[in-house]
Design a protein around this motif. Structure first.
Motif, PDB file in Angstrom:
ATOM      1  N   PHE A 255       5.360 -30.105  -5.191  1.00  0.00           N
ATOM      2  CA  PHE A 255       4.113 -30.396  -6.256  1.00  0.00           C
ATOM      3  C   PHE A 255       3.401 -28.524  -6.160  1.00  0.00           C
ATOM      4  N   CYS A 256       4.776 -27.629  -5.910  1.00  0.00           N
ATOM      5  CA  CYS A 256       3.882 -26.457  -5.846  1.00  0.00           C
ATOM      6  C   CYS A 256       3.764 -26.649  -6.939  1.00  0.00           C
ATOM      7  N   GLY A 257       4.230 -26.563  -8.566  1.00  0.00           N
ATOM      8  CA  GLY A 257       3.120 -26.179  -9.832  1.00  0.00           C
ATOM      9  C   GLY A 257       2.400 -25.954 -10.045  1.00  0.00           C
ATOM     10  N   ALA A 258       1.631 -26.797  -9.131  1.00  0.00           N
ATOM     11  CA  ALA A 258       0.128 -27.228  -9.371  1.00  0.00           C
ATOM     12  C   ALA A 258      -1.112 -26.877  -8.162  1.00  0.00           C
ATOM     13  N   CYS A 259      -0.053 -25.749  -7.362  1.00  0.00           N
ATOM     14  CA  CYS A 259      -0.813 -25.631  -6.120  1.00  0.00           C
ATOM     15  C   CYS A 259      -2.701 -25.398  -6.375  1.00  0.00           C
ATOM     16  N   ASP A 260      -3.201 -25.621  -5.252  1.00  0.00           N
ATOM     17  CA  ASP A 260      -4.668 -24.856  -5.684  1.00  0.00           C
ATOM     18  C   ASP A 260      -4.834 -24.345  -4.136  1.00  0.00           C
ATOM     19  N   ARG A 261      -3.882 -24.255  -3.405  1.00  0.00           N
ATOM     20  CA  ARG A 261      -4.400 -24.094  -1.147  1.00  0.00           C
ATOM     21  C   ARG A 261      -4.348 -22.869  -0.656  1.00  0.00           C
TER      22      ARG A 261
END
Length: 329
Positions: A255-261
């Motif tokens: 889910f790297c495309g949406a990562c917020d961390r």
């Protein structure tokens, strides 16, 4: 903002308070443990609070998760929590723990402003727990879960890693256990973050396997993927809901495309990805007298160069030299 070159904005800060742990889970470290960071290299409580304050007040961080190692081993934990929950704008502050010691600390952490906990629980069988963690502490973990729920640290979330031939037959019993108590269960694919570098894709229980095993006993209905947002877990309604179960397919369903961390290690290094091979040293900058503006710009620069994905499937992938216990989850 903490924005990378692909337009992703980091708002979720994971802060490791220590690399030490009182378990020896086989997917994380060897039974004899690791060489821990010397105390002078660890961030002090004041340094942690200063960096979190910069993240919240200057860089748009809205969620702070304290991790480890085992964060309950950090004596100043309640103080650190209380000093970060009063920041403006107030972040959501949570904790990831193995649950040992939570039974005696849950109430004080709730009083300090902690919102909720994630507790690692891979088995309900005492002998399997000892085999996995090399410690006989299952009862302590279960008491910790009860105490967290009683203290209002809800939703109590449970993180489970299934390992082939060890606990992979427990998917259904674990979900039943959580459904009966109102806990939220998330299964996590085992990732190449063990200190022994013994991870193999063949031994990993995949998200598809997990869902197939749960599907034998429950009717699972996928949630709206739009509502998932940047959450790492794919969420499924169980038997029509409202209870849910999550699956974090970090390896097979990235889910790297949406990562917020973004991650801050216990020794003050910024990591823009769990699998990053480079770090940015904020501790040295602080201790050499850097002001908040300079530290904020160093932080922005570290996030700006974040890669598009973790690259586990790339032939050039290299497992990080730090294991999970030294990075923070």
């Amino acid at each position: 903002m903490l924005q990378d070159s692909f337009g992703r904005v980091a708002t979720d800060l994971r802060v490791s308070l220590t690399d030490r742990c009182n378990l020896r889970c086989s997917y994380c470290m060897p039974p004899e443990g690791l060489e821990w960071l010397p105390k002078p290299e660890l961030l002090t409580a004041d340094e942690i609070v200063r960096l979190v304050t910069i993240g919240v007040e200057r860089l748009g961080v809205t969620e702070v998760r304290y991790t480890g190692g085992e964060p309950l081993l950090r004596r100043e934990l309640a103080d650190i929590v209380s000093r970060t929950t009063v920041l403006t704008p107030a972040p959501q502050v949570s904790l990831t723990t193995n649950g040992i010691g939570l039974s005696r600390m849950a109430a004080s952490l709730a009083d300090a402003g902690l919102s909720r906990v994630n507790v690692s629980l891979d088995t309900l069988d005492r002998e399997t727990f000892k085999r996995l963690a090399h410690r006989d502490r299952l009862d302590d973990v279960l008491r910790g879960l009860e105490a967290a729920d009683a203290a209002g640290l809800r939703p109590v979330k449970i993180n489970t890693v299934l390992m082939r031939g060890i606990n992979d037959h427990e998917a259904v019993p674990l979900l039943r256990y959580c459904l009966e108590r109102g806990y939220e269960l998330r299964f996590i694919e085992q990732m190449p973050l063990d200190a022994q570098h013994g991870w193999t894709r063949e031994n990993m229980i995949t998200a598809d396997e997990i869902l197939a095993r749960l599907g034998d006993a429950f009717r699972l209905t996928g949630d709206d993927p739009v509502e998932r947002g940047s959450a790492p877990a794919e969420s499924f309604l169980v038997d029509g809901g409202p209870a849910r179960v999550g699956v974090i397919g970090s390896v097979t369903r990235p889910f790297c495309g949406a990562c917020d961390r973004v991650r801050l290690t216990a020794d003050g290094q910024i990591r823009n990805c769990l699998f990053a091979t480079d770090e940015s040293d904020l501790r040295a900058a602080m201790r050499s007298g850097a002001g908040d503006d300079e530290i904020a710009e160093r932080w922005r620069s570290a996030v700006r160069i974040k890669k598009a994905g973790h690259g586990i499937d790339d032939p050039s992938f290299l497992q990080p030299s730090r294991p999970m216990s030294a990075i923070g989850g």
